[in-house]
Scaffold this active site. Structure first.
Site, PDB file in Angstrom:
ATOM      1  N   GLY A  61       0.803  -1.229   0.000  1.00 47.32           N
ATOM      2  CA  GLY A  61       0.000   0.000   0.000  1.00 47.32           C
ATOM      3  C   GLY A  61       0.825   1.262   0.000  1.00 47.32           C
ATOM      4  N   SER A  62       2.106   1.180  -0.342  1.00 43.05           N
ATOM      5  CA  SER A  62       2.975   2.357  -0.238  1.00 43.05           C
ATOM      6  C   SER A  62       2.664   3.455  -1.247  1.00 43.05           C
ATOM      7  CB  SER A  62       4.439   1.934  -0.390  1.00 43.05           C
ATOM      8  OG  SER A  62       4.712   1.530  -1.721  1.00 43.05           O
ATOM      9  N   MET A  63       1.864   3.131  -2.281  1.00 38.18           N
ATOM     10  CA  MET A  63       1.523   4.144  -3.276  1.00 38.18           C
ATOM     11  C   MET A  63       0.023   4.450  -3.298  1.00 38.18           C
ATOM     12  SD  MET A  63       4.149   5.429  -4.779  1.00 38.18           S
ATOM     13  CE  MET A  63       3.411   6.171  -6.239  1.00 38.18           C
TER      14      MET A  63
END
Length: 239
Positions: A76-78
């Site tokens: 979910g880093s982006m």
């Protein structure tokens, strides 16, 4: 004046065929055009269907090797832009022929030896020569003295960074951050690692241009305007 008679079309067609040459003008040369296909299909189980499938597979292999490569978003880093499980199309020609990554581009890169033994997807915040600082009095990241409004793509509720930093990006490298800053391990987390958290441009696989799956999330990614007014670094390079 040219007095030599030129053969008419009827004259040509009425000539007897040489021995071993079938009437109608199709000789060994004509037959050889498709001979290779006949030989190959004769040896393949499935014949022409199998040959067609092999050609299609070879084309897809060339396409994914040199032009466009599919990539699945692993974390979910982006978010919110790229969600876990999204399939994206990575343009591998984006930085060929003299082009280079620009601030705001979302890129996939090989992080081996820098971030970890895997491919990563992050947003380019600084290019070679840039000075990237966190943060100004309003909590915004500054690039070459210009504050950047990242609200158009930053994860809702996240601040640009809770980690202070002041770095100058070496030539030929990139400073990259995730859009979901509170759930992203990026250049900020590797400032003390080999390379100082910077990613060599040569490690970039390509630019993320499309979200192709799921269909409901089909989107073309555009470079945001947030970095448009960032001035060139002191060395004169542009991002």
């Amino acid at each position: 004046m040219d007095t030599e008679a030129q053969p008419t079309e009827r004259d040509r067609s009425s000539r007897p065929a040489p021995p071993g040459h079938p009437p109608g003008g199709e000789g060994p040369e004509g037959r050889s055009r498709f001979a290779w296909a006949a030989r190959v299909t004769g040896r393949l189980p499935g014949g022409r269907v199998s040959l067609t499938l092999l050609i299609c597979l070879a084309f897809l292999l060339l396409l994914t090797t040199f032009v466009v490569q599919p990539f699945q978003i692993p974390s979910g880093s982006m978010e919110d832009g790229l969600r876990i499980g999204d399939r994206v199309a990575v343009n591998k020609l984006a930085y060929r022929f003299g082009a280079a990554p620009r601030r705001g581009d979302v890129v996939v890169f090989d992080g081996t030896g820098y971030f970890g033994d895997a491919d990563y997807v992050k947003r380019v915040v600084g290019v070679g020569g840039d000075r990237v600082v966190c943060c100004d009095q309003e909590g915004r990241i500054r690039v070459n003295g210009r504050s950047v409004d990242e609200s158009a793509f930053l994860y809702p509720g996240d601040s640009p960074s809770t980690v202070p930093f002041d770095v100058v990006v070496p030539d030929g490298t990139l400073f990259v951050l995730g859009d979901h800053r509170s759930d992203s391990r990026d250049s900020r987390d590797h400032l003390g690692s080999p390379g100082g958290g910077m990613i060599p441009v040569r490690r970039v696989v390509g630019r993320v241009d499309w979200i192709v799956w799921p269909v409901a999330h089909l989107t073309r990614l555009h470079r945001p305007d947030a970095y448009a007014r960032v001035p060139a670094p002191a060395g004169g390079a542009h991002g």
